[in-house]
Write a protein that holds these residues in place. Sequence first.
Motif: not given
Length: 783
Positions: A42-48
Amino acid sequence: MLTHYLKTAFRNFLRHRVSFIINLVGLTTGLSCALFIFLWVADELSFDKFHEKDDRLFRVMEFQTYSDYLGTTLSTPGILAENLKVDYPEIQYAATTTWINANQFSYEDKLFKEDGWHAGEDFFNIFSFPLLIGDPDQVLRDKTSVCISRDMALRFFGSPAEAMGKTLRYLQDRPLQVTGVFENIPANSTYVFDFVIPFEDYKERNSWVESWGNNGPRTFVILAEGARSEDVTAKIATYVAERSENSNVELFLKKYSESYLYGSYNNGVPDGGRIEYVRLFSAIAIFILIIACINFMNLSTARASKRAHEVGVRKAVGAGRKSLIGQYLGESLLIAFVSLLFSLVIVALGLDTFNEMTDKSIVLQLSPELIAAALFTAAVTGLLAGSYPAFYLSSFRPVAVLKGEIKTSPGELWARRGLVVFQFWLTIVLMAGVFVIYKQIQFVFNKNLGYDQENVVMFEQEGKVDDARDTFLNELERLPGVVSAAAIGHTLTGQNSNTSGLVWPGKGPEERILFENIRVSSDLFETMGFEMVQGRPFSREFGADTARIIINEAGLKVMGLEDPIGVHIKLWEEYDMEIVGIVKDFHFQSLHTEVNPAFFTLSDNTWNVAVRLKPGDQGAYLTDVQALYNQFNPGFVFEPQFLDEDYQALYAAEQRVGKLSSYFAAFAILISCLGLFGLAAFTAERRLKEIGIRKVLGATVTNIVVMLSADFTKLVLVATVFAIPMAYYLLNLWLEDFKYRIALDWWIFGGAAVVALLIAWVTVGSQAFRAAQTNPARCLKDE
């Protein structure tokens, strides 16, 4: 009825404590791994993705055509943004930025190095980095201004309000007035920085920026409402080529928020990126949950005979199959949700350690999204784990059950064996993956890079060190702990500066080859330990070396010169350069890429100092270097970095993947062992009478242990046969990303299989040994 089901479930849990505990621990472990991975994904997909104009925010990138490949780069001409905005109404905002860099700031007696960059006027209209104080249209208008973060304002002035209007000294000699304060950059931003200085300041001090033929800065745009990126890309594709003679550049737009996950290109074709690790760990989470579910299915069906009479009685008094299915699914869901509660506690307690391992700043917030995802995962896990046992148990016929005619069917037996094989298939694949990743990382760190990176410390050449570079280097070499010192316009850990402006005898007019351009001082080759293949390195003994050039082997190969020493070549059609040496190929990028052509020139235009220290008390030696640095550069922060640490940082992602994979493989092994332990215990219990008879007839403990372990050994061996081809395929796919890689030797897969077999033997053998030592009289007393 619900109360009755709960009471029945609770009694069954107490009656079959071992199975219950095994299922609870297995599901808790599986759900904990899944939750950790979910938070990371979820953190990776939320980048930018937090930028308000995300759907219209694009990065301008370049395809660069060379004779041997099609390159892709983030770098663009420094004047691109301002011109695109004027020439294309489809572009609402456009801004140029430099790259994130640490720079010196001071205010009164406070002195800090802060990370930041130069950016165009539209910067805060493009990106959603909220301004606490200041107007986004105005904060970067004046080239003597600076916009700083909340944290930087607190460090220097105590509060954002106090910072406004104050003057910071930049690099000790340039006053910059604070015109705005922005909120701290969130952790899920690709770029994290604490200051922004107007790009006009950088352009004024670097005239090369205004040339269409030079690259370096980055360009970001916001498209107007309704504008399609495909249409804009088609319009701007030849924009640079039309303004620069012999240009090999084609522009295109890349959605900014996709760049983090999909930032890799191979010969101009998108080639994944970090999204590959997102997919990898998502698959691992699913596999671990499947392994946990398999345990539940196996133990439940294996112990079906223990509940057969319950099913028969309930059906005899009128219970329908649907109610029985509902009861057994309810029991599995209850275990799944209890496991979820335990897993949430484990995740909360272990999140700090997980963040440290993954270099993240994840916070466990029970948001509606997380709660929904956790409940959904637990529900699916419970239904998946309980579906087969529920349908299997509810299918028993009352008459057959009450007559004691229930026997294990071949289909049930093969299903259970198939599930065990699948468990260990996944486990062996994971273990082989851990071995390969570990070996590749060790290979990377131990490979000869073509120079000696040990005991080399590098730091930025700035202030008076830059003004009196050669004097500073001479003074460094007089220090007792310094072997040698030199300056270099490179980091040796990536592409820093390159050009296709090299012309040699025999080069075709249409031939275009990219060379890395490395500018150095005269002692750099001795300091770094580069090995000369032909000719000589630069030397202070030769005063005219500024008109000489050294090529690496890869460069000589593409040039095709038979006797290169003494050959004169042209650099940028302006400088006549004589080749005086050929240096052995060395790695100035990660091992993901092959060694590319490169050349060295003797130049004053360097930005790093490299110092080779003597082995020994490097702390004391470094203190002497710092003292000399402070003597030359009073008021500057000394921030040295060992070169081998910088090199290792190139593989931070691979190291994190390796560490996480090893932990998740360990969890998969744990869950698989729990399942084997339960099945072995149950098998031993069912065969107690057989064991007693065999012991009476003279069988030894060893005979019994081997007999009980044989079936499980066969299952692990079958799993190995299926696992090795899959592991080989997947790991070969992962290693393709490295140009320099280990060989996939047979022992890697054999080792994984042997470890899996040993684990299975220990798990099953402990139960078999316990059963084998049972007194035969107790086993046969009911006969």
